[in-house]
Design an enzyme around this catalytic site. Structure first.
Site, PDB file in Angstrom:
ATOM      1  N   GLY A  32     -13.899 -11.054   8.103  1.00  0.00           N
ATOM      2  CA  GLY A  32     -14.037 -12.040   9.173  1.00  0.00           C
ATOM      3  C   GLY A  32     -13.006 -11.840  10.262  1.00  0.00           C
ATOM      4  O   GLY A  32     -12.418 -10.763  10.393  1.00  0.00           O
ATOM      5  N   ALA A  33     -12.775 -12.908  11.072  1.00  0.00           N
ATOM      6  CA  ALA A  33     -11.920 -12.815  12.269  1.00  0.00           C
ATOM      7  C   ALA A  33     -12.396 -11.627  13.108  1.00  0.00           C
ATOM      8  O   ALA A  33     -11.615 -10.759  13.501  1.00  0.00           O
ATOM      9  CB  ALA A  33     -10.441 -12.697  11.893  1.00  0.00           C
ATOM     10  N   GLY A  37     -13.761  -4.340  17.511  1.00  0.00           N
ATOM     11  CA  GLY A  37     -13.782  -3.225  16.555  1.00  0.00           C
ATOM     12  C   GLY A  37     -14.868  -3.446  15.498  1.00  0.00           C
ATOM     13  O   GLY A  37     -15.675  -2.555  15.206  1.00  0.00           O
ATOM     14  N   HIS A  38     -14.909  -4.661  14.944  1.00  0.00           N
ATOM     15  CA  HIS A  38     -15.956  -4.961  13.957  1.00  0.00           C
ATOM     16  C   HIS A  38     -17.346  -4.841  14.589  1.00  0.00           C
ATOM     17  O   HIS A  38     -18.284  -4.342  13.959  1.00  0.00           O
ATOM     18  CB  HIS A  38     -15.812  -6.399  13.432  1.00  0.00           C
ATOM     19  CG  HIS A  38     -14.568  -6.658  12.653  1.00  0.00           C
ATOM     20  ND1 HIS A  38     -13.534  -7.429  13.128  1.00  0.00           N
ATOM     21  CD2 HIS A  38     -14.197  -6.259  11.408  1.00  0.00           C
ATOM     22  CE1 HIS A  38     -12.576  -7.503  12.227  1.00  0.00           C
ATOM     23  NE2 HIS A  38     -12.944  -6.797  11.165  1.00  0.00           N
ATOM     24  N   GLN A  62      -7.252  -7.884  -3.035  1.00  0.00           N
ATOM     25  CA  GLN A  62      -6.588  -6.778  -2.328  1.00  0.00           C
ATOM     26  C   GLN A  62      -5.287  -7.194  -1.671  1.00  0.00           C
ATOM     27  O   GLN A  62      -4.678  -6.411  -0.960  1.00  0.00           O
ATOM     28  CB  GLN A  62      -7.545  -6.132  -1.327  1.00  0.00           C
ATOM     29  CG  GLN A  62      -7.915  -6.979  -0.134  1.00  0.00           C
ATOM     30  CD  GLN A  62      -9.039  -6.351   0.679  1.00  0.00           C
ATOM     31  OE1 GLN A  62     -10.200  -6.356   0.272  1.00  0.00           O
ATOM     32  NE2 GLN A  62      -8.722  -5.796   1.825  1.00  0.00           N
ATOM     33  N   GLY A 148     -14.275   0.942   9.557  1.00  0.00           N
ATOM     34  CA  GLY A 148     -13.480   1.429  10.681  1.00  0.00           C
ATOM     35  C   GLY A 148     -12.451   2.447  10.203  1.00  0.00           C
ATOM     36  O   GLY A 148     -11.876   2.300   9.119  1.00  0.00           O
ATOM     37  N   ARG A 149     -12.190   3.430  11.045  1.00  0.00           N
ATOM     38  CA  ARG A 149     -11.214   4.457  10.655  1.00  0.00           C
ATOM     39  C   ARG A 149      -9.791   4.026  10.938  1.00  0.00           C
ATOM     40  O   ARG A 149      -8.857   4.793  10.701  1.00  0.00           O
ATOM     41  CB  ARG A 149     -11.525   5.788  11.352  1.00  0.00           C
ATOM     42  CG  ARG A 149     -12.813   6.413  10.870  1.00  0.00           C
ATOM     43  CD  ARG A 149     -12.814   7.922  10.996  1.00  0.00           C
ATOM     44  NE  ARG A 149     -12.645   8.375  12.349  1.00  0.00           N
ATOM     45  CZ  ARG A 149     -13.620   8.829  13.136  1.00  0.00           C
ATOM     46  NH1 ARG A 149     -14.860   8.879  12.676  1.00  0.00           N
ATOM     47  NH2 ARG A 149     -13.371   9.241  14.365  1.00  0.00           N
ATOM     48  N   ASP A 151      -8.462   1.811   9.179  1.00  0.00           N
ATOM     49  CA  ASP A 151      -8.104   1.862   7.754  1.00  0.00           C
ATOM     50  C   ASP A 151      -8.564   3.218   7.213  1.00  0.00           C
ATOM     51  O   ASP A 151      -9.487   3.300   6.392  1.00  0.00           O
ATOM     52  CB  ASP A 151      -8.776   0.713   7.013  1.00  0.00           C
ATOM     53  CG  ASP A 151      -8.251  -0.633   7.457  1.00  0.00           C
ATOM     54  OD1 ASP A 151      -7.100  -0.944   7.174  1.00  0.00           O
ATOM     55  OD2 ASP A 151      -9.010  -1.367   8.129  1.00  0.00           O
ATOM     56  N   SER A 186      -6.979  -5.295  15.864  1.00  0.00           N
ATOM     57  CA  SER A 186      -6.758  -5.717  14.483  1.00  0.00           C
ATOM     58  C   SER A 186      -6.795  -7.233  14.446  1.00  0.00           C
ATOM     59  O   SER A 186      -6.326  -7.892  15.384  1.00  0.00           O
ATOM     60  CB  SER A 186      -5.381  -5.230  14.007  1.00  0.00           C
ATOM     61  OG  SER A 186      -4.989  -5.950  12.857  1.00  0.00           O
TER      62      SER A 186
HETATM   63  O1  PAF Z   1     -11.435  -3.498   5.778  1.00  0.00           O
HETATM   64  C1  PAF Z   1     -11.624  -4.668   5.378  1.00  0.00           C
HETATM   65  O2  PAF Z   1     -11.817  -5.604   6.143  1.00  0.00           O
HETATM   66  C2  PAF Z   1     -11.592  -4.939   3.879  1.00  0.00           C
HETATM   67  O3  PAF Z   1     -10.671  -4.149   3.243  1.00  0.00           O
HETATM   68  C3  PAF Z   1     -12.982  -4.813   3.227  1.00  0.00           C
HETATM   69  C4  PAF Z   1     -13.506  -3.391   3.315  1.00  0.00           C
HETATM   70  C5  PAF Z   1     -13.964  -5.762   3.880  1.00  0.00           C
HETATM   71  C6  PAF Z   1     -12.902  -5.164   1.747  1.00  0.00           C
HETATM   72  O4  PAF Z   1     -12.465  -6.461   1.557  1.00  0.00           O
END
Ligand code: PAF
Length: 285
Positions: A32-33, A37-38, A62, A148-149, A151, A186
């Site tokens: 979310g947020a 980029g998303h 995570q 996204g790259r 990450d 981000s």
């Molecule tokens: O990149 C993210 O936003 C998170 O790590 C993901 C891939 C949604 C997993 O929770």
């Protein structure tokens, strides 16, 4: 019209129906947020699929105990509007209990690729990512899933998971989307004060310095790493790493590589930023 679903079984049914009716299901997993980029990931998924699913779930697995799970931004109404505008068919936004009931006890772990870089500073992070993404893949059954790259390591770890576990899913990595001045988008940028927002540019200055040196023929990983690290060291409060590594193994690279990943993670106050560039492949950031 975007449908919002909160129950895993209902989401699975919607994806099963869509697969039967229209063929290819595309998935964009997010926390979310949502920002531009998303939305670039959503656009990429829509080019590859007939039915578009976005998941919005801040995955506690995570985050380590001392990380920003509690303050992670939540903007569901705004996210749903963005998804609606982008033609997303379904948003899956489950509660934590629905994803991790009390009896939950399984983890998915990618051994080696998860160890360097982020893995040194966030040793349990990728197990949380691979576990939740495996669950989301199983619920959705997508043909393609888009990440996204920014990450970069996450993308590589997920590619490995899919290969190792024979998941019939194309894992697509999309280029980093940046502000006009170069700062990588981000969800965490919103934590930065105006002064820190300006200081944050040191990370992209470092990547540009390494990129320029590469374009001028420099190939020594240690020299390129130093070029990237110098501006970050001058400005950031704390550095986790600025590293020049092989883009596939994420291990120290050959002395004269054809491609080289420069990846950085550093802190400004309580905000941790990451960024990267693949020299020999990506444009100047
Ligand atoms: O990149 C993210 O936003 C998170 O790590 C993901 C891939 C949604 C997993 O929770």
């Amino acid at each position: 019209m975007t449908t919002v679903i909160r129950e895993p079984a209902e989401f699975r049914r919607a994806c099963d129906d869509a697969r039967r009716a229209s063929g290819r299901v595309g998935l964009v997993p997010t926390m979310g947020a949502l920002h531009a980029g998303h939305l670039s990931l959503v656009d990429e998924a829509s080019r590859r699929a007939d039915f578009l699913a976005v998941t919005i779930f801040v995955n506690p697995l995570q985050f380590a105990a001392d990380e920003d799970l509690q303050r992670y931004p939540k903007t569901l109404e705004h996210d749903l509007q963005s998804c609606q505008q982008r033609g997303v068919d379904v948003v899956f936004a489950p509660d934590t209990d629905a994803m991790y009931p009390d009896c939950f006890q399984t983890q998915v772990r990618v051994a080696e690729l998860a160890k360097p870089l982020e893995g040194v500073f966030r040793p349990t992070h990728f197990e949380g990512v691979t576990t939740v993404v495996a669950k989301l893949f199983n619920l959705t059954g997508p043909c393609a899933a888009v990440f996204g790259r920014k990450d970069y390591q996450q993308w590589k770890v997920l590619c490995r998971m899919v290969g190792d576990l024979d998941m019939p899913i194309e894992v697509v990595g999309c280029p980093i989307v940046r502000e006009p001045d170069g700062l990588a988008l981000s969800s965490r940028n919103r934590y930065l004060s105006e002064a820190d927002r300006h200081r944050a540019l040191a990370i992209v200055e470092g990547l540009r310095a390494a990129h320029d040196a590469w374009e001028h023929g420099e190939r020594k990983p240690s020299v390129l790493e130093n070029a990237a690290a110098t501006p970050v060291e001058a400005v950031f409060d704390r550095i986790d790493y600025v590293a020049a590594v092989d883009p596939e193994t994420l291990e120290p690279s050959a002395t004269s590589p054809e491609r080289l990943l420069i990846a950085a993670a550093a802190h400004l106050g309580s905000t941790r930023l990451i960024d990267n560039v693949v020299l020999g492949e990506d444009p100047r950031p």
